[in-house]
Design a protein around this motif. Structure first.
Motif, short mmCIF file in Angstrom:
data_model
loop_
_atom_site.label_atom_id
_atom_site.label_comp_id
_atom_site.label_asym_id
_atom_site.label_seq_id
_atom_site.Cartn_x
_atom_site.Cartn_y
_atom_site.Cartn_z
N LEU A 42 0.84 -1.17 -0.16
CA LEU A 42 0.08 0.18 0.00
C LEU A 42 0.78 1.39 0.06
CD1 LEU A 42 -2.62 -1.23 2.47
CD2 LEU A 42 -2.95 -0.51 0.15
N GLU A 43 1.89 1.25 0.72
CA GLU A 43 2.78 2.45 0.75
C GLU A 43 3.74 2.85 -0.48
OE1 GLU A 43 4.56 2.17 4.75
OE2 GLU A 43 2.56 2.84 5.58
N SER A 44 4.31 1.73 -0.98
CA SER A 44 4.89 1.74 -2.17
C SER A 44 4.16 1.95 -3.63
CB SER A 44 5.73 0.13 -2.60
OG SER A 44 6.40 0.08 -1.45
N GLU A 45 4.71 2.20 -4.55
CA GLU A 45 4.14 2.42 -5.86
C GLU A 45 3.85 0.94 -6.51
OE1 GLU A 45 3.09 5.01 -9.18
OE2 GLU A 45 4.02 5.40 -7.24
N THR A 46 2.51 0.33 -6.40
CA THR A 46 2.36 -0.68 -6.69
C THR A 46 1.05 -1.05 -7.69
OG1 THR A 46 2.76 -1.44 -4.48
CG2 THR A 46 1.71 -3.10 -5.73
N TYR A 47 1.32 -1.90 -8.73
CA TYR A 47 0.21 -1.91 -9.89
C TYR A 47 0.41 -3.49 -9.99
CZ TYR A 47 1.15 2.92 -11.06
OH TYR A 47 1.24 4.05 -11.27
N ILE A 48 -1.16 -3.99 -10.29
CA ILE A 48 -1.36 -5.27 -10.47
C ILE A 48 -1.51 -5.40 -11.95
CG2 ILE A 48 -2.27 -5.86 -8.39
CD1 ILE A 48 -5.15 -5.84 -9.81
N CYS A 49 -1.31 -6.75 -12.50
CA CYS A 49 -1.80 -7.14 -13.85
C CYS A 49 -2.91 -7.91 -13.92
CB CYS A 49 -0.45 -7.80 -14.54
SG CYS A 49 -0.70 -8.32 -16.23
N GLU A 50 -4.14 -7.77 -14.20
CA GLU A 50 -5.21 -8.37 -14.57
C GLU A 50 -5.38 -9.28 -15.81
OE1 GLU A 50 -8.54 -7.34 -11.49
OE2 GLU A 50 -8.83 -6.47 -13.42
N TYR A 51 -5.62 -10.38 -15.98
CA TYR A 51 -6.03 -10.87 -17.20
C TYR A 51 -7.56 -11.94 -16.95
CZ TYR A 51 -6.14 -14.12 -21.25
OH TYR A 51 -6.29 -14.65 -22.33
N GLN A 52 -8.37 -11.43 -17.59
CA GLN A 52 -9.76 -12.03 -17.62
C GLN A 52 -10.17 -12.12 -16.24
OE1 GLN A 52 -9.57 -15.64 -19.35
NE2 GLN A 52 -9.76 -14.52 -21.48
N GLY A 53 -10.03 -10.72 -15.43
CA GLY A 53 -10.41 -10.63 -14.03
C GLY A 53 -9.62 -11.27 -13.08
N GLU A 54 -8.58 -11.88 -13.20
CA GLU A 54 -7.91 -12.48 -12.51
C GLU A 54 -6.29 -11.91 -12.38
OE1 GLU A 54 -8.51 -15.07 -10.33
OE2 GLU A 54 -10.48 -14.69 -10.97
N ILE A 55 -5.91 -11.80 -11.04
CA ILE A 55 -4.44 -11.13 -10.92
C ILE A 55 -3.72 -12.12 -11.49
CG2 ILE A 55 -2.71 -9.96 -9.29
CD1 ILE A 55 -5.11 -9.23 -7.85
N VAL A 56 -2.71 -11.89 -12.31
CA VAL A 56 -1.74 -12.65 -12.63
C VAL A 56 -0.04 -12.07 -12.47
CG1 VAL A 56 -3.13 -13.59 -14.60
CG2 VAL A 56 -1.66 -11.90 -15.30
#
Length: 125
Positions: A42-56
């Motif tokens: 939460l405190e860092s610069e964080t991004y997620i990658c989603e594919y078809q609604g799932e975090i990959v």
């Protein structure tokens, strides 16, 4: 289609579940470290990658005004080789166009393949 999204607390359960299945990433989600890791996400610069609604996958970077330091980049094994890691790296670079981005790596060949420049013991995008 993939989506690169800013990490939010709502992503926590899916991301932690994904990482718990990876032996090399268990140190982040172990009983003694998980609370610190949740805070760092939460405190860092964080991004997620989603594919078809799932975090990959995800990326986490530290930003201090002198540079951006990618601490973690993870793509689940079934999704590797599709350019998702490169898209996460690109997102970090786009978010900080006036700063150098460095990667703290134990996967040197991957970053060399992307054309990153080695600078001492880190790679520069």
């Amino acid at each position: 289609m993939i989506n690169i999204l800013k990490y939010k607390i709502e992503h926590q359960i899916k991301l932690l579940t994904l990482l718990k299945n990876e032996p090399d990433w268990r140190s982040f989600v172990s009983k003694g470290a998980i609370d610190r890791f949740k805070t760092a996400l939460l405190e860092s610069e964080t991004y997620i990658c989603e594919y078809q609604g799932e975090i990959v996958g995800y990326i986490r970077a530290l930003v201090d005004g002198f540079g951006v330091y990618v601490s973690e980049l993870y793509i689940a094994p079934p999704y590797r080789g599709n350019g998702y890691g490169a898209k996460l790296l690109s997102k970090i670079k786009q978010a900080h166009p006036d700063q150098d981005v460095y990667v703290l790596s134990d996967e040197d060949q991957y970053y060399q393949k992307l054309g990153c420049q080695r600078v001492g013991s880190v790679f520069k995008l």
